[in-house]
Design a protein around this motif. Structure first.
Motif, PDB file in Angstrom:
ATOM      1  N   ASN A   1       0.831  -1.205   0.000  1.00 31.53           N
ATOM      2  CA  ASN A   1       0.000   0.000   0.000  1.00 31.53           C
ATOM      3  C   ASN A   1       0.868   1.260   0.000  1.00 31.53           C
ATOM      4  O   ASN A   1       2.091   1.197   0.157  1.00 31.53           O
ATOM      5  CB  ASN A   1      -0.989  -0.004   1.172  1.00 31.53           C
ATOM      6  CG  ASN A   1      -0.308  -0.007   2.530  1.00 31.53           C
ATOM      7  OD1 ASN A   1       0.690   0.695   2.736  1.00 31.53           O
ATOM      8  ND2 ASN A   1      -0.852  -0.791   3.472  1.00 31.53           N
ATOM      9  N   ASP A   2       0.223   2.404  -0.159  1.00 28.81           N
ATOM     10  CA  ASP A   2       0.966   3.667  -0.281  1.00 28.81           C
ATOM     11  C   ASP A   2       1.796   3.967   0.964  1.00 28.81           C
ATOM     12  O   ASP A   2       2.924   4.463   0.868  1.00 28.81           O
ATOM     13  CB  ASP A   2      -0.001   4.827  -0.543  1.00 28.81           C
ATOM     14  CG  ASP A   2      -0.625   4.761  -1.925  1.00 28.81           C
ATOM     15  OD1 ASP A   2      -0.061   4.059  -2.785  1.00 28.81           O
ATOM     16  OD2 ASP A   2      -1.671   5.408  -2.140  1.00 28.81           O
ATOM     17  N   HIS A   3       1.239   3.706   2.129  1.00 31.34           N
ATOM     18  CA  HIS A   3       1.959   3.980   3.374  1.00 31.34           C
ATOM     19  C   HIS A   3       3.206   3.100   3.487  1.00 31.34           C
ATOM     20  O   HIS A   3       4.296   3.585   3.846  1.00 31.34           O
ATOM     21  CB  HIS A   3       1.036   3.731   4.565  1.00 31.34           C
ATOM     22  CG  HIS A   3       1.669   3.976   5.896  1.00 31.34           C
ATOM     23  ND1 HIS A   3       1.975   5.238   6.355  1.00 31.34           N
ATOM     24  CD2 HIS A   3       2.089   3.111   6.866  1.00 31.34           C
ATOM     25  CE1 HIS A   3       2.532   5.150   7.548  1.00 31.34           C
ATOM     26  NE2 HIS A   3       2.618   3.867   7.877  1.00 31.34           N
ATOM     27  N   GLN A   4       3.054   1.821   3.181  1.00 30.32           N
ATOM     28  CA  GLN A   4       4.199   0.913   3.224  1.00 30.32           C
ATOM     29  C   GLN A   4       5.266   1.328   2.220  1.00 30.32           C
ATOM     30  O   GLN A   4       6.463   1.289   2.512  1.00 30.32           O
ATOM     31  CB  GLN A   4       3.740  -0.518   2.927  1.00 30.32           C
ATOM     32  CG  GLN A   4       2.890  -1.145   4.016  1.00 30.32           C
ATOM     33  CD  GLN A   4       2.302  -2.476   3.581  1.00 30.32           C
ATOM     34  OE1 GLN A   4       1.874  -2.637   2.429  1.00 30.32           O
ATOM     35  NE2 GLN A   4       2.280  -3.434   4.489  1.00 30.32           N
ATOM     36  N   ARG A   5       4.809   1.732   1.040  1.00 29.48           N
ATOM     37  CA  ARG A   5       5.748   2.143  -0.013  1.00 29.48           C
ATOM     38  C   ARG A   5       6.545   3.365   0.430  1.00 29.48           C
ATOM     39  O   ARG A   5       7.775   3.418   0.286  1.00 29.48           O
ATOM     40  CB  ARG A   5       4.982   2.446  -1.300  1.00 29.48           C
ATOM     41  CG  ARG A   5       5.880   2.796  -2.495  1.00 29.48           C
ATOM     42  CD  ARG A   5       5.045   3.025  -3.747  1.00 29.48           C
ATOM     43  NE  ARG A   5       4.283   1.837  -4.116  1.00 29.48           N
ATOM     44  CZ  ARG A   5       2.972   1.698  -3.933  1.00 29.48           C
ATOM     45  NH1 ARG A   5       2.258   2.687  -3.389  1.00 29.48           N
ATOM     46  NH2 ARG A   5       2.357   0.593  -4.285  1.00 29.48           N
ATOM     47  N   SER A   6       5.871   4.342   0.991  1.00 29.30           N
ATOM     48  CA  SER A   6       6.538   5.561   1.425  1.00 29.30           C
ATOM     49  C   SER A   6       7.552   5.285   2.532  1.00 29.30           C
ATOM     50  O   SER A   6       8.691   5.775   2.506  1.00 29.30           O
ATOM     51  CB  SER A   6       5.493   6.576   1.908  1.00 29.30           C
ATOM     52  OG  SER A   6       6.105   7.733   2.410  1.00 29.30           O
ATOM     53  N   ASP A   7       7.144   4.496   3.518  1.00 29.68           N
ATOM     54  CA  ASP A   7       8.038   4.179   4.641  1.00 29.68           C
ATOM     55  C   ASP A   7       9.256   3.389   4.172  1.00 29.68           C
ATOM     56  O   ASP A   7      10.384   3.637   4.624  1.00 29.68           O
ATOM     57  CB  ASP A   7       7.294   3.378   5.706  1.00 29.68           C
ATOM     58  CG  ASP A   7       6.349   4.240   6.531  1.00 29.68           C
ATOM     59  OD1 ASP A   7       6.390   5.479   6.375  1.00 29.68           O
ATOM     60  OD2 ASP A   7       5.567   3.670   7.313  1.00 29.68           O
ATOM     61  N   LYS A   8       9.045   2.440   3.274  1.00 28.89           N
ATOM     62  CA  LYS A   8      10.155   1.610   2.816  1.00 28.89           C
ATOM     63  C   LYS A   8      11.154   2.425   2.001  1.00 28.89           C
ATOM     64  O   LYS A   8      12.381   2.267   2.156  1.00 28.89           O
ATOM     65  CB  LYS A   8       9.619   0.443   1.978  1.00 28.89           C
ATOM     66  CG  LYS A   8      10.714  -0.492   1.452  1.00 28.89           C
ATOM     67  CD  LYS A   8      11.495  -1.125   2.583  1.00 28.89           C
ATOM     68  CE  LYS A   8      12.604  -2.010   2.051  1.00 28.89           C
ATOM     69  NZ  LYS A   8      13.412  -2.631   3.129  1.00 28.89           N
TER      70      LYS A   8
ATOM     71  N   GLN B   1      11.742   5.581   2.313  1.00 26.23           N
ATOM     72  CA  GLN B   1      12.474   6.436   3.249  1.00 26.23           C
ATOM     73  C   GLN B   1      13.546   5.649   3.982  1.00 26.23           C
ATOM     74  O   GLN B   1      14.675   6.121   4.172  1.00 26.23           O
ATOM     75  CB  GLN B   1      11.517   7.071   4.247  1.00 26.23           C
ATOM     76  CG  GLN B   1      12.185   8.090   5.167  1.00 26.23           C
ATOM     77  CD  GLN B   1      12.825   9.227   4.399  1.00 26.23           C
ATOM     78  OE1 GLN B   1      12.157   9.912   3.630  1.00 26.23           O
ATOM     79  NE2 GLN B   1      14.124   9.424   4.576  1.00 26.23           N
TER      80      GLN B   1
END
Length: 266
Positions: free
Chosen positions: A84-91, A93
């Protein structure tokens, strides 16, 4: 530094799209040495896909979830749609942070170190703090104490701490020191009061700095500094103690700065 070995099912990995075929997408894994994975067309995006190239491009950075690993077949099955978008952003970073940490390792150990020692030191940081970046971040905040549980020698620890303090920015760093203030004058209380006002900066402390001086037990006072990074905090702590020393010295008194508390607990 890239990991040796293989990723594990369920892990999120960063990759670069290397090749696109009608049946799926080949992805070079950026975090692993010489590892490549396949995203089957059914795992590229939700719903029916007419053309894979409508969803990904060659050289595009993607975050994938590891579905299955077959070491004997040298095969890693991946999914893009399960991230998902949140996982993608955190990974992404986290990956960028590790790239920064790689550069800090090169700064700290650019001379006189072989690849095996470089990897050994990096693995000590990862084992101790979970990631290379976290190891440097903790070294910036806590100094050598952050590396007490490692097998690194003193020179290696000093190199990491020095590099961390010069390069790592953390949201807030708090450092504490103590100053003993003494005055031989009959009006010594007033001398100490003026020295404390000087220690607090007389209203001239930068806005991003939180500096507080509190009574611990005669003649000891605590100086607490919160700042955006370790170097700034240490500089402000030393400057505060220096102002107190100068102020009370001008009145015939003395000041002794130390890092550990000496009086009994309040």
């Amino acid at each position: 530094m890239k990991y040796s070995g293989w990723p594990t099912p369920g892990e999120l990995v960063v990759g670069r799209v290397d090749e696109i075929e009608d049946f799926g997408v080949f992805v070079d894994l950026e975090e692993y040495e010489n590892k490549r994975g396949l995203v089957h067309v059914s795992e590229v995006a939700s719903g029916w896909i007419k053309n894979v190239r409508d969803h990904v491009n060659v050289d595009q950075m993607v975050v994938c979830k590891v579905i299955e690993v077959d070491e004997s077949a040298q095969q890693v099955d991946l999914s893009i749609k399960d991230v998902n978008d949140h996982q993608r952003s955190d990974k992404i970073q986290d990956w960028k942070n590790e790239q920064k940490a790689d550069k800090w390792m090169e700064i700290a150990f650019s001379e006189g170190i072989n690849d095996d020692d470089f990897r050994r030191i990096a693995n000590e940081l990862i084992d101790s703090h979970g990631s290379l970046y976290a190891g440097f971040e903790q070294a910036a905040i806590h100094g050598p104490e952050a590396l007490d549980g490692t097998d690194l020698d003193d020179d290696e620890i000093d190199a990491i701490v020095e590099t961390a303090r010069e390069n790592v920015s953390v949201p807030y760093v708090t450092v504490t020191g103590y100053v003993d203030l003494r005055s031989p004058d009959s009006d010594g209380v007033e001398d100490v009061r003026e020295a404390l006002e000087a220690a607090e900066g007389n209203g001239e402390i930068p806005e991003e700095i939180d500096l507080e001086v509190t009574y611990v037990g005669a003649p000891e006072y605590r100086i607490r500094v919160q700042a955006p990074n370790y170097k700034t905090a240490e500089d402000e702590l030393e400057a505060s103690a220096g102002r107190a020393r100068e102020a009370i010295g001008a009145m015939g008194g003395s000041a002794e700065f130390h890092r550990e508390r000496r009086t009994d607990e309040e």
